[in-house]
Design an enzyme around this catalytic site. Sequence first.
Site, PDB file in Angstrom:
ATOM      1  N   ASP A  33       0.848  -1.243   0.042  1.00 27.01           N
ATOM      2  CA  ASP A  33      -0.020   0.020  -0.134  1.00 27.01           C
ATOM      3  C   ASP A  33       0.719   1.386   0.023  1.00 27.01           C
ATOM      4  O   ASP A  33       0.229   2.346   0.134  1.00 27.01           O
ATOM      5  CB  ASP A  33      -0.958   0.218   1.186  1.00 27.01           C
ATOM      6  CG  ASP A  33      -0.060  -0.072   2.564  1.00 27.01           C
ATOM      7  OD1 ASP A  33       0.383  -1.363   2.789  1.00 27.01           O
ATOM      8  OD2 ASP A  33      -0.020   0.828   3.419  1.00 27.01           O
ATOM      9  N   HIS A  34       2.248   1.093  -0.061  1.00 23.29           N
ATOM     10  CA  HIS A  34       3.088   2.397  -0.067  1.00 23.29           C
ATOM     11  C   HIS A  34       3.128   3.256  -1.096  1.00 23.29           C
ATOM     12  O   HIS A  34       3.409   4.450  -0.906  1.00 23.29           O
ATOM     13  CB  HIS A  34       4.422   1.861   0.362  1.00 23.29           C
ATOM     14  CG  HIS A  34       4.746   0.941   1.304  1.00 23.29           C
ATOM     15  ND1 HIS A  34       3.966  -0.380   1.046  1.00 23.29           N
ATOM     16  CD2 HIS A  34       5.642   1.125   2.444  1.00 23.29           C
ATOM     17  CE1 HIS A  34       4.424  -1.162   2.393  1.00 23.29           C
ATOM     18  NE2 HIS A  34       5.317  -0.409   2.987  1.00 23.29           N
ATOM     19  N   GLY A  35       2.346   2.842  -2.397  1.00 22.61           N
ATOM     20  CA  GLY A  35       2.233   3.746  -3.604  1.00 22.61           C
ATOM     21  C   GLY A  35       1.540   5.001  -2.988  1.00 22.61           C
ATOM     22  O   GLY A  35       1.778   6.322  -3.571  1.00 22.61           O
TER      23      GLY A  35
ATOM     24  N   TYR B 224       1.219   2.265  15.245  1.00 26.93           N
ATOM     25  CA  TYR B 224       2.749   2.937  15.347  1.00 26.93           C
ATOM     26  C   TYR B 224       2.426   3.947  16.293  1.00 26.93           C
ATOM     27  O   TYR B 224       2.216   5.095  16.234  1.00 26.93           O
ATOM     28  CB  TYR B 224       3.087   3.254  14.021  1.00 26.93           C
ATOM     29  CG  TYR B 224       3.101   2.196  13.159  1.00 26.93           C
ATOM     30  CD1 TYR B 224       4.381   1.422  12.904  1.00 26.93           C
ATOM     31  CD2 TYR B 224       2.101   2.013  12.244  1.00 26.93           C
ATOM     32  CE1 TYR B 224       4.722   0.501  11.763  1.00 26.93           C
ATOM     33  CE2 TYR B 224       2.207   0.882  11.391  1.00 26.93           C
ATOM     34  CZ  TYR B 224       3.460   0.281  11.179  1.00 26.93           C
ATOM     35  OH  TYR B 224       3.601  -0.792  10.165  1.00 26.93           O
ATOM     36  N   PRO B 225       3.290   3.686  17.294  1.00 31.09           N
ATOM     37  CA  PRO B 225       3.357   4.806  18.453  1.00 31.09           C
ATOM     38  C   PRO B 225       4.278   6.054  17.761  1.00 31.09           C
ATOM     39  O   PRO B 225       5.400   5.601  17.018  1.00 31.09           O
ATOM     40  CB  PRO B 225       4.295   4.137  19.696  1.00 31.09           C
ATOM     41  CG  PRO B 225       3.887   2.838  19.505  1.00 31.09           C
ATOM     42  CD  PRO B 225       3.816   2.508  17.912  1.00 31.09           C
TER      43      PRO B 225
ATOM     44  N   LYS C  23      -0.999  -5.139  13.749  1.00 28.65           N
ATOM     45  CA  LYS C  23       0.398  -5.120  13.100  1.00 28.65           C
ATOM     46  C   LYS C  23       1.268  -4.143  13.931  1.00 28.65           C
ATOM     47  O   LYS C  23       0.785  -2.887  13.929  1.00 28.65           O
ATOM     48  CB  LYS C  23       0.306  -4.712  11.458  1.00 28.65           C
ATOM     49  CG  LYS C  23       1.591  -4.446  10.828  1.00 28.65           C
ATOM     50  CD  LYS C  23       1.559  -3.991   9.474  1.00 28.65           C
ATOM     51  CE  LYS C  23       2.746  -3.467   8.997  1.00 28.65           C
ATOM     52  NZ  LYS C  23       2.689  -2.757   7.443  1.00 28.65           N
TER      53      LYS C  23
ATOM     54  N   GLY D 107       7.755  -4.497   9.432  1.00 26.56           N
ATOM     55  CA  GLY D 107       9.232  -4.235   9.037  1.00 26.56           C
ATOM     56  C   GLY D 107       9.866  -3.038   9.049  1.00 26.56           C
ATOM     57  O   GLY D 107      11.168  -2.799   9.440  1.00 26.56           O
TER      58      GLY D 107
ATOM     59  N   ARG E 210       8.631  -3.119   2.643  1.00 26.82           N
ATOM     60  CA  ARG E 210       9.979  -2.647   1.777  1.00 26.82           C
ATOM     61  C   ARG E 210      10.850  -3.619   2.029  1.00 26.82           C
ATOM     62  O   ARG E 210      11.640  -3.930   0.890  1.00 26.82           O
ATOM     63  CB  ARG E 210      10.394  -1.297   2.455  1.00 26.82           C
ATOM     64  CG  ARG E 210       9.586  -0.038   1.900  1.00 26.82           C
ATOM     65  CD  ARG E 210       9.864   1.130   2.818  1.00 26.82           C
ATOM     66  NE  ARG E 210       9.176   1.058   3.894  1.00 26.82           N
ATOM     67  CZ  ARG E 210       9.007   2.129   4.703  1.00 26.82           C
ATOM     68  NH1 ARG E 210      10.047   3.256   4.658  1.00 26.82           N
ATOM     69  NH2 ARG E 210       8.410   1.885   5.815  1.00 26.82           N
TER      70      ARG E 210
END
Length: 276
Positions: A25-27, A145-146, A176, A201, A230
């Site tokens: 989904d990084h795009g 994500y903290p 995740k 990752g 990645r």
Amino acid sequence: MNGKQTRLRRILHPGSRRTVIVPLDHGYTMGPITGIAEIEKAAQAAAQGGASAVILHKGAAGRCAPNLPPQISLIVHLSGSTHCGVDPQRKILVCSVEEAVSLGADAVSVHVNIGGAHEADMLSDFAYISAEARRWGMPLLVMLYPESSLSGAVDRAQLIAHAARLGAELGADLVKIPYTGDPESFRQVTRGCGVPVVVAGGPKMGSSGAVLNMVAEAMAAGAAGTALGRNVFQHAQPERMVAAIAMLVHQNRSVEEALRRLETPLELTPKRGRIP
């Protein structure tokens, strides 16, 4: 068995109860970066390596899903932001559970950054999607994500454990979360969560050995699998990296064996149906 349980069985291997997810989904956030410039090829490489599922935004899902083998699951990502924005850490909803259903998704995912100025908005979106996913019988993966700015005030492992538990408390079926850095502290994350935890990752690491060692430690500490982006799609041989990770996740093989797997070309096998 309800619809959510049926879909989860496609993502969590029935033997190991573990999963190898490849986020693609990084795009949306970063543009056509190395490894996903041709998103269809990236999705096919993940499938060839034996990934359990890929994560895609709705546009890419519409292009890639029809050509994926039936044994790989589709997770449609519902939130995002770009690196170009004033506040890249603020994720907004860009897709609905209903749209994901129409694309044939096996699960949906959202991203929440904990501790920032817009935490409340993202948690509100998370709660809304949790209710919608339950209504549609759709499994929900939450990426938590903290914020890095919090690490100076609170122990980062404690922050990650809190974030993971938060995900379970608001109805996530899978969480995740970043790795804490060592198996002992990550074991506290997995024990305190309450739902399966998959390790993220982050940016590309310096070596394949470092990636595989992190995966092995996370699995030994109770992780239910991986969700590496990645470090998979920017690898020189992404399909081999997926296969090596799968050895650690599903077969409890050693890092040394997984590294040797990286040196061996994959044998192409006939497409099969999903694992029952």
